[in-house]
Enzyme design. Structure first.
Site, mmCIF file in Angstrom:
data_model
loop_
_atom_site.group_PDB
_atom_site.id
_atom_site.type_symbol
_atom_site.label_atom_id
_atom_site.label_comp_id
_atom_site.label_asym_id
_atom_site.label_seq_id
_atom_site.Cartn_x
_atom_site.Cartn_y
_atom_site.Cartn_z
ATOM 1 N N LYS A 1 -9.640 0.898 -1.580
ATOM 2 C CA LYS A 1 -9.943 0.433 -0.174
ATOM 3 C C LYS A 1 -11.219 0.645 0.358
ATOM 4 C CE LYS A 1 -7.058 0.641 4.124
ATOM 5 N NZ LYS A 1 -6.221 1.511 4.998
ATOM 6 N N CYS B 1 -4.509 -3.529 3.651
ATOM 7 C CA CYS B 1 -4.139 -3.435 4.952
ATOM 8 C C CYS B 1 -5.312 -3.532 5.982
ATOM 9 C CB CYS B 1 -3.706 -1.696 5.077
ATOM 10 S SG CYS B 1 -2.793 -1.562 6.572
ATOM 11 N N GLU C 1 0.822 -1.178 0.017
ATOM 12 C CA GLU C 1 -0.134 0.072 -0.040
ATOM 13 C C GLU C 1 0.971 1.265 0.111
ATOM 14 O OE1 GLU C 1 -3.506 1.719 3.104
ATOM 15 O OE2 GLU C 1 -1.874 0.314 3.819
#
Length: 283
Positions: A114, A150, A48
């Site tokens: 995300k 993440c 990321e």
């Protein structure tokens, strides 16, 4: 040798540290893609925030998915003949950006925004980032790959939905926040998501900047390393330490079929909602 029924894939996890200069970060990507391609890798997963690390204003860094930075990654992937997964920032709602994974290569060109934003451990990603709202899969060498970023790794339903959509492998790009117990949480979560979705999980994080002698302050998540690949039973088949490195692992989707035959959690699961919760009635 790959077969139609049980395709195989070689994946590389490039555990690196991005900086604040997007052009310099492109050079990091190019170097590690070249190294991975020389080892026969089909897909190279970067962390990321590869376009720019966290902890600096991102609005002035963000570019459209059709912008110069993404096109440069396209060229790197095309020249090497591999698929590249790398975190970048694209324009979001108002002054905010989107935390985007670019997925580009000979067979696919897509992106994932995300969904779960990191509003935890004293950091508030949603202050500067707009959340995505849909899951993404792509097929490379006959293997369907799902994508996560993440904090997404803390949400098992997402991984089960990706598996239900056909994913045999979920690639997770991260810049994991440091702190007491955080490495243990990262490795535990990667193994758990593999086991409860019965997919391979390839979790690639930023290296720990302290290993390179960098002194960091603040709550921005900058990486702890320990990238890993887990098989569908939750077993670790490869793991790195804290510093920069490249992990290469072979993905054989026959293992997914074997585990799902003996542990059919996707078939057995039931949708649970609040209407199913009630008090026990005395008999």
């Amino acid at each position: 040798m790959r077969t139609t029924s049980n395709p195989q894939l070689r994946i590389g996890l490039a555990q690196v540290n991005s900086g604040t200069d997007p052009a310099a970060n492109l050079r990091i990507i190019k170097r590690h893609v070249s190294d991975a391609a020389a080892r026969g890798v089909d897909v190279v997963v970067f962390p990321e925030a590869m376009m720019c690390r966290f902890g600096v204003p991102l609005g002035e860094i963000a570019e459209p998915i059709s912008g110069d930075w993404a096109r440069a990654v396209d060229e790197i992937a095309s020249e090497a003949g591999v698929t590249v997964v790398a975190g970048m920032f694209t324009p979001g709602d108002g002054p905010r950006v989107r935390n985007t994974l670019l997925i580009t290569g000979p067979e696919t060109r897509t992106h994932y925004d995300k969904i779960h934003l990191y509003d935890a451990f004293g950091y508030s990603e949603s202050d500067t980032v707009s959340a995505g709202d849909h899951l993404v899969t792509a097929k490379v060498k006959g293997v369907t790959i799902g994508f996560a970023t993440c904090y997404d790794i803390r949400f098992p339903a997402m991984f089960q939905e990706l598996a239900a959509a056909g994913a045999d492998l979920v690639a997770v790009s991260a810049s994991w926040g440091a702190g007491e117990g955080k490495v243990d949480q990262w490795t535990l979560l990667a193994r758990a998501r593999a086991l409860d979705s019965t997919t391979f999980v390839a979790a690639c994080g930023q290296a720990d900047p302290a290993v390179s002698g960098e002194i960091t302050t603040g709550t921005a998540p900058l990486g702890v390393g320990h990238s890993m690949v887990c098989d569908p039973s939750g077993a670790v088949i490869g793991q790195l330490g804290s510093g920069p490195d490249l992990l290469v692992a072979d993905i054989d989707t026959a293992a997914v079929r074997r585990v799902r035959d003996s542990l059919p959690v996707l078939r057995n699961r039931r949708r649970i909602d609040a209407s199913m919760i009630g008090s026990a009635v005395p008999s």
